[in-house]
Structures are given as C-alpha cells and as structure tokens.
Design a protein around this motif. Structure first.
Motif, PDB file in Angstrom:
ATOM      1  N   ASP A 444     -15.111  -4.493   1.785  1.00  0.00           N
ATOM      2  CA  ASP A 444     -13.701  -4.165   2.007  1.00  0.00           C
ATOM      3  C   ASP A 444     -13.345  -2.837   1.341  1.00  0.00           C
ATOM      4  N   ILE A 445     -12.273  -2.227   1.842  1.00  0.00           N
ATOM      5  CA  ILE A 445     -11.867  -0.931   1.280  1.00  0.00           C
ATOM      6  C   ILE A 445     -10.380  -0.932   0.957  1.00  0.00           C
ATOM      7  N   ALA A 446     -10.070  -0.650  -0.296  1.00  0.00           N
ATOM      8  CA  ALA A 446      -8.664  -0.608  -0.716  1.00  0.00           C
ATOM      9  C   ALA A 446      -8.266   0.819  -1.053  1.00  0.00           C
ATOM     10  N   ILE A 447      -7.002   1.140  -0.771  1.00  0.00           N
ATOM     11  CA  ILE A 447      -6.459   2.416  -1.247  1.00  0.00           C
ATOM     12  C   ILE A 447      -5.718   2.106  -2.553  1.00  0.00           C
ATOM     13  N   ASP A 448      -6.239   2.676  -3.621  1.00  0.00           N
ATOM     14  CA  ASP A 448      -5.707   2.423  -4.958  1.00  0.00           C
ATOM     15  C   ASP A 448      -4.503   3.329  -5.218  1.00  0.00           C
ATOM     16  N   ASP A 449      -3.656   2.926  -6.126  1.00  0.00           N
ATOM     17  CA  ASP A 449      -2.516   3.741  -6.562  1.00  0.00           C
ATOM     18  C   ASP A 449      -1.713   4.246  -5.374  1.00  0.00           C
ATOM     19  N   PHE A 450      -1.586   3.390  -4.364  1.00  0.00           N
ATOM     20  CA  PHE A 450      -0.961   3.847  -3.129  1.00  0.00           C
ATOM     21  C   PHE A 450       0.492   4.277  -3.376  1.00  0.00           C
ATOM     22  N   GLY A 451       0.839   5.390  -2.764  1.00  0.00           N
ATOM     23  CA  GLY A 451       2.206   5.905  -2.896  1.00  0.00           C
ATOM     24  C   GLY A 451       2.280   7.096  -3.834  1.00  0.00           C
ATOM     25  N   THR A 452       1.208   7.322  -4.608  1.00  0.00           N
ATOM     26  CA  THR A 452       1.250   8.457  -5.533  1.00  0.00           C
ATOM     27  C   THR A 452       0.529   9.682  -4.965  1.00  0.00           C
ATOM     28  N   GLY A 453      -0.239   9.480  -3.891  1.00  0.00           N
ATOM     29  CA  GLY A 453      -0.999  10.586  -3.304  1.00  0.00           C
ATOM     30  C   GLY A 453      -0.114  11.441  -2.427  1.00  0.00           C
ATOM     31  N   TYR A 454      -0.742  12.398  -1.781  1.00  0.00           N
ATOM     32  CA  TYR A 454       0.086  13.312  -1.001  1.00  0.00           C
ATOM     33  C   TYR A 454      -0.245  13.294   0.487  1.00  0.00           C
ATOM     34  N   SER A 455      -1.053  12.326   0.890  1.00  0.00           N
ATOM     35  CA  SER A 455      -1.437  12.333   2.303  1.00  0.00           C
ATOM     36  C   SER A 455      -0.293  11.815   3.168  1.00  0.00           C
ATOM     37  N   SER A 456      -0.341  12.167   4.426  1.00  0.00           N
ATOM     38  CA  SER A 456       0.713  11.691   5.308  1.00  0.00           C
ATOM     39  C   SER A 456       0.391  10.267   5.741  1.00  0.00           C
ATOM     40  N   LEU A 457       1.420   9.549   6.068  1.00  0.00           N
ATOM     41  CA  LEU A 457       1.225   8.141   6.412  1.00  0.00           C
ATOM     42  C   LEU A 457       0.431   7.958   7.693  1.00  0.00           C
ATOM     43  N   SER A 458       0.475   8.991   8.538  1.00  0.00           N
ATOM     44  CA  SER A 458      -0.156   8.841   9.842  1.00  0.00           C
ATOM     45  C   SER A 458      -1.661   8.557   9.722  1.00  0.00           C
ATOM     46  N   TYR A 459      -2.235   8.908   8.570  1.00  0.00           N
ATOM     47  CA  TYR A 459      -3.683   8.720   8.450  1.00  0.00           C
ATOM     48  C   TYR A 459      -4.065   7.255   8.330  1.00  0.00           C
ATOM     49  N   LEU A 460      -3.100   6.450   7.892  1.00  0.00           N
ATOM     50  CA  LEU A 460      -3.437   5.063   7.586  1.00  0.00           C
ATOM     51  C   LEU A 460      -4.104   4.344   8.748  1.00  0.00           C
ATOM     52  N   SER A 461      -3.584   4.584   9.944  1.00  0.00           N
ATOM     53  CA  SER A 461      -4.131   3.854  11.079  1.00  0.00           C
ATOM     54  C   SER A 461      -5.492   4.412  11.511  1.00  0.00           C
ATOM     55  N   ARG A 462      -5.792   5.628  11.063  1.00  0.00           N
ATOM     56  CA  ARG A 462      -7.070   6.225  11.479  1.00  0.00           C
ATOM     57  C   ARG A 462      -8.249   5.737  10.651  1.00  0.00           C
ATOM     58  N   PRO A 464     -10.508   2.989   8.557  1.00  0.00           N
ATOM     59  CA  PRO A 464     -10.756   1.536   8.594  1.00  0.00           C
ATOM     60  C   PRO A 464     -10.591   0.909   7.211  1.00  0.00           C
ATOM     61  N   ILE A 465      -9.346   0.825   6.737  1.00  0.00           N
ATOM     62  CA  ILE A 465      -9.144   0.260   5.411  1.00  0.00           C
ATOM     63  C   ILE A 465      -8.620  -1.163   5.515  1.00  0.00           C
ATOM     64  N   THR A 466      -8.753  -1.917   4.433  1.00  0.00           N
ATOM     65  CA  THR A 466      -8.357  -3.321   4.512  1.00  0.00           C
ATOM     66  C   THR A 466      -7.179  -3.655   3.598  1.00  0.00           C
ATOM     67  N   THR A 467      -7.006  -2.852   2.544  1.00  0.00           N
ATOM     68  CA  THR A 467      -6.031  -3.233   1.522  1.00  0.00           C
ATOM     69  C   THR A 467      -5.250  -2.031   0.988  1.00  0.00           C
ATOM     70  N   LEU A 468      -3.972  -2.237   0.686  1.00  0.00           N
ATOM     71  CA  LEU A 468      -3.211  -1.228  -0.050  1.00  0.00           C
ATOM     72  C   LEU A 468      -2.871  -1.796  -1.417  1.00  0.00           C
ATOM     73  N   GLU A 501      -3.992  -6.081   3.842  1.00  0.00           N
ATOM     74  CA  GLU A 501      -3.696  -6.874   2.658  1.00  0.00           C
ATOM     75  C   GLU A 501      -2.928  -5.976   1.682  1.00  0.00           C
ATOM     76  N   VAL A 502      -2.001  -6.533   0.928  1.00  0.00           N
ATOM     77  CA  VAL A 502      -1.297  -5.691  -0.034  1.00  0.00           C
ATOM     78  C   VAL A 502      -1.367  -6.333  -1.412  1.00  0.00           C
ATOM     79  N   VAL A 503      -1.694  -5.545  -2.408  1.00  0.00           N
ATOM     80  CA  VAL A 503      -1.805  -6.035  -3.785  1.00  0.00           C
ATOM     81  C   VAL A 503      -0.880  -5.197  -4.655  1.00  0.00           C
ATOM     82  N   ALA A 504      -0.056  -5.872  -5.446  1.00  0.00           N
ATOM     83  CA  ALA A 504       0.819  -5.118  -6.358  1.00  0.00           C
ATOM     84  C   ALA A 504       0.165  -5.052  -7.730  1.00  0.00           C
TER      85      ALA A 504
END
Ligand code: C2E
Ligand code: MG
Ligand code: MG
Length: 553
Positions: A444-462, A464-468, A501-504
C-alpha cells in the motif's frame, strides 16, 4: 641603463618572433605596433593597423565595454573572443590584455593547444563560464583591487535547489541542458565587470565589487528571478529555484578560501530553510556547519554499530478501538547522548545520502519484526514505513523493496510505504511507474503529512495511492482554528470521494477524536491512544488487540 636596453631588445625579438598574435596599444586602445602573427591573422599591413582602434577589429567580443573598468581595477583582463581572419573565417582566441606601467596595453591572443589545455582549466567545458580555477584567481584580484580602492567585494555562491531530481528524474543529458540554460541566464544577469563562474555540479559563484551591501542583495534577487523563469525540457515545463549564500570581503574573511567556504555555509543555511532565497553569512553558521559534519560522522558510526531501533505507534479504529496497524518510527540510541529524535538526524541523513542505507535497514527491520509478530500468533496488522525522497529516487527502489519483503517472508499486503507530496513531482511517468510497481506487488502507498505539500490536487487521481494521512498540524489546531478544522474536514471528504483510506495523525485528546469521528475519519494515530513505543511494548498492545486512551502510558 645597458641592462634596460638589453631587455628592450630581447622583448622586441620576442614580440616579433612570437607565433601568437601580439599587439601593443595606447591607453585608449589605438594600435602602436602589431607583430607579424597579428598582421598575418587580420590580413592588413602594419601601416594600416597603426593608429587604428583595436576594438574595431574585435567586434565579436561581447564584454569589451568592461575592459576599461577591469584594467583600472586589476591591470589584467582575460576574455575569450572571436575575430574575423583574413580568410573570412571566425577564429576564437583567449585574449589577455595587460596594462603596462607606462599606460600602454599589451594584447596577447592565445590559440595554441598548450593554451587550450590551460583554457580547459580556466573555463568550464559545458557552460563556457569561467571555472573554479579562474574564479579563485579573479576573486584574488578583486580583493587586491578593493584594498586599493577601499571598496568591498561580495562573493555569492548559488546552488540550484534539488538539482539531483532533474538529473535522476530526467537523465544527465537533460541535466546538462538545464545547466547550460541557467549559465546563459546568469551571464545576462550580472554587470560586465562582475564575474560569474561554474564552481562544479549545480553550483555557481559570483564576484562583484560593491560600494554598499544593497548591491549584492540586488544581484541575489535578480539571480533568483532568472533561475525562477520556467524552462522547457522536451515537452515538460520545469520551474527551478536556487539558494544563495553571500559573504563579504573584508567583513567575513580575509582570504578567498574562507570566504568561499562561508558562502557555502550560508547557502546550506538557505537550503535547509526551504531554498529559493539568499542569506548573508553569520558567525553561528560556522558553528552549525561543524556540528553538521560531526553529526554526519556520528550517523555513519551509528549505522555501522547498529545504534538504530524502530518504535511503533498504533493506528486505531475509532469505533472499535482495535489496533489496525502501526507506523514504524526510527530512533537513534546514541551511546553518549541517549535517544535522539528522527527530526534531528533525518534531514542530515537525507543531505548526506546516508538515508539510503538507513532507509534500507528500516525496511528490513520493520518487515522482520512484523513477520516475527505474525509468527508469534499476534493479530496481523499492516506496518507503515516512511520512505525518504533520496530512497524513492533510486532507479531500483521497487526491486529493492521486493527483495527485502521476499527475504522476510512477510506477505506484501502487510506493508505500507509512506511518501510525501513533494516526491510526486518531477518526472511524473517514472513516479507513476514506481508506484505501480509497488502496488502490483501488493504494497500500500500512503501520502504522509498530507496538506502541507505544494502539489496540486489534480495529481491525486493520477497516482495509484491508497491512503491519505492528514498532517498533525491540522488536527492539533482543530479546536482553536476554524480554518484548520475546515481543511481537515475537506481532506476527509476528498479521501471519501476518491475512495482512499484516510488516517488522522496527531490526535491528542477526546475533542480531536470526537471531531474526526463526526467527519467520518475512522482511523487515528496519536498520543490520545499511544505514543510510539518499542517493539516489545507494541507486542503487548497487539496482544490485547483493543486500546483505550493512554493505555501505553
Ligand atoms: P511522520 O512520518 O509524520 O511521523 C509522525 C510523527 O508524529 C512521529 O514523530 C510521531 O511521534 C508524531 N506524533 C504522532 N502522534 C502525535 C501526537 O498526537 N502529537 C504529537 N505532537 N506528535 C505526534 P517522530 O517519531 O518524532 O518522527 C518524526 C518524523 O521523522 C516522521 O514524521 C518522519 O517524517 C521522520 N521519520 C521517522 N522515522 C523515519 C524513518 O524510518 N525513515 C524516514 N525517512 N523518516 C522517518
Ligand atoms: Mg510518516
Ligand atoms: Mg506524518
């Protein structure tokens, strides 16, 4: 007197016998005498040449306007120039102009192969800019001149931020193209009397005589802006940033090598604060640079002596209070200083490249440990492992992960890799390929510290990630800051929409839990349930299966 006459005769012989074109001119550049080689070269008679302004013959010389200022300052001026020869061909030379004590000037045109070798040492092959060798020489000259005129000299050292991403992501050929383009821009950014040189890799150096500190700020700003203009590589648009460290002579050092070294400390300071900026050297940076080198050496030793351990922090399902996973978090047990937080050493490990072997150890150890828990019959949970950018950039990262997991005998689905948003930029195709490689394996692949980076949201669907993983900053301020609460809410809704999946992270109290539950975020990692604990304590928690607030305290 006799000696003087002798010397003059020898010089005249040398002058006319030289295979190199040599010309002497008056202080305002009118030809006094030219030797045979020069006459042959331009195809004009000596008489025709006499009294002519030599600059008229050198129309291709870009920096001629600077000659006056330069000669006044340093008595010598070196430049590569081209001129049209008698055959009509353009011939390139290294022109050296010396200011003689009587006000005359000696112009020596070097073209032979011996000088070419010398030239290779003086000029950088790729960009055509002066090399470190010539840079040092010009810096010396600038310092001598400034002593005479009571001026200051500013030395700027510029490094392109994350240049290795370009090289590794797009290949060295494109990396070279980028350097050439940047070099051309830098050349246009500075005054003719200033020097810009390539100091190796992605680093450039500037030398300038200044009357006020503001002069160097102005240049630093212009340089940052020039680097910042987007550039096109194949069909990709790339925008770069740079970091600049500034030292001033005589304030920051009396010799060139310490000025250069300190400009590097100042540049590193900028880089570690996010780059895209400039900073003047400050005395404490010397101290920090020494500390950094010391830390790097201790880290190397730590790796060899196996001083690292992994702690595990449970991820908990809010509804059932069951442990559904864990994040592996590295700790360094230093024999002298005790436990050291990753916040202190991971950045240095990343900069020095040590993160690659350290990261591999983390992966091996987390897989081994999770497999051991499985073998002990404990509830089977997924362990998340943080992967740093330099590790992920490795061409063979997917193979390495596969190899390590296979060796451990742990089913792949019990591993999750955490990466950050900043790792999703650059060569998108390669990033997607790597992520697909991991996903195909079952990881599985999670994006860590989500919301602090500078990428545009449009990339999310491109990708193959499983978790934020919602960064703990958003959870931490939930109660006090309406905006952060909104962001947390939006991230949760976004994950639901994209079926991720979302993890706080960082839930510390009952109010946090209440809010997250209300928003539909069911998986939480935070001090409310447990701090990261050693493997033995985590096994105890796993044995119980459910966890309530503060169980692990
Ligand atoms: P991270 O990956 O975002 O890990 C979560 C961090 O938040 C951990 O800090 C954890 O102890 C902390 N945390 C969790 N819950 C709470 C909470 O309720 N309140 C507060 N204040 N903090 C909470 P830690 O262990 O100090 O790690 C810091 C960072 O170091 C990690 O952030 C990660 O970026 C990096 N790191 C840790 N281990 C590794 C590793 O093995 N490899 C790499 N590349 N980076 C690592
Ligand atoms: Mg993490
Ligand atoms: Mg995090």
């Amino acid at each position: 007197m006799k000696n003087d006459n002798n010397l003059r005769a020898v010089l005249e012989q040398l002058f006319s016998a030289s295979f190199e074109p040599v010309v002497s001119t008056s202080g305002d550049n009118l030809i006094v005498v030219a030797n045979g080689a020069f006459v042959d070269l331009v195809g004009q008679e000596v008489e025709e040449l006499e009294g002519k302004n030599i600059l008229e013959l050198l129309e291709k010389c870009e920096l001629l306007e600077s000659i006056q200022e330069r000669l006044e300052a340093c008595h010598q001026w070196i430049q590569d120039i081209s001129l049209v020869s008698r055959s009509g061909a353009e011939v390139t030379f290294d022109l050296k102009v010396n200011q003689l004590p009587d006000g005359e000037r000696l112009w020596i045109f070097n073209s032979n192969s011996k000088y070419d070798r010398n030239r290779d040492a003086q000029f950088d092959r790729l960009t055509g800019l002066p090399s470190q060798f010539l840079f040092d020489d010009r810096a010396e000259q600038a310092v001598i001149t400034s002593n005479r005129h009571g001026k200051s000299v500013a030395i700027l050292r510029m490094g392109i931020d994350h240049f290795n991403r370009i090289n590794e992501g797009l290949g060295h050929k494109h990396g070279d193209e980028v350097l050439k383009e940047i070099a051309a821009r830098l050349k246009h950014t500075i005054r003719n009397s200033d020097t810009v040189a390539r100091l190796g890799g992605d680093q450039f150096g500037f030398i300038m005589a200044i009357t006020a500190i503001d002069d160097s700020i102005l240049v630093a700003e212009k340089v940052l802006e020039a680097v910042n203009q987007s550039l096109q590589i194949d069909d990709q648009t790339v925008t770069l940033t740079a970091s600049i460290g500034i030292t001033l002579y005589p304030d920051d050092g009396k010799d060139i090598s310490s000025l250069l070294q300190r400009s590097e400390s100042a540049m590193r300071h900028v880089k570690s604060n996010g780059g895209n900026n400039f900073h003047f050297f400050a005395a404490e940076m010397d101290h920090r640079a020494r500390m950094r080198i010391e830390l790097e050496n201790r880290l190397r030793r730590a790796l060899k002596n196996q001083e690292f351990v992994l702690f595990y922090q449970p991820k908990v399902d809010i509804e059932s209070s069951r442990i559904v996973g864990a994040e592996a978090l590295i700790r360094w047990i230093d024999p002298e200083k005790g436990m050291i937080s990753p916040i202190e050493f991971i950045p240095v490990a990343e900069e020095s490249g040590l993160i690659v072997p350290i990261g591999r150890w983390v992966l091996e150890e987390a897989c081994r440990q999770n497999r051991a828990w499985h073998d002990q019959g404990l509830p089977q949970v997924k362990v998340s492992i943080n992967m740093a950018a330099p590790q992920f950039r490795d061409r063979n990262i997917v193979e390495q992960v596969r190899e390590v997991i296979e060796k451990s005998g742990l089913p792949e689905k019990y591993i999750e890799i955490e990466i950050t948003e900043s790792m999703l930029v650059g060569d998108i195709e390669t990033v997607i390929e790597k992520l697909n490689g991991l996903r195909d394996m079952g990881v599985d692949i999670a994006i860590d510290d989500f919301g602090t980076g500078y990428s545009s949201l449009s990339y999310l669907s491109r990708f193959p990630i499983t978790t934020l993983k919602i960064d703990r900053a958003f959870v931490h301020d939930l109660e006090s800051n309406k905006n952060t609460a909104e962001i947390a809410r939006a991230i949760i809704a976004l994950s639901q929409g994209l079926e991720l999946e979302v993890v706080a992270e960082g839930a510390e109290n009952a109010a946090h839990i209440e809010f997250l539950k209300k928003q539909g975020c069911n998986t939480v990692q935070g001090f409310f349930y447990s701090r990261p604990v050693d493997a033995g304590s985590f096994a105890e928690l796993l044995k119980k299966g459910v966890i309530s607030a503060g169980d692990a305290e």
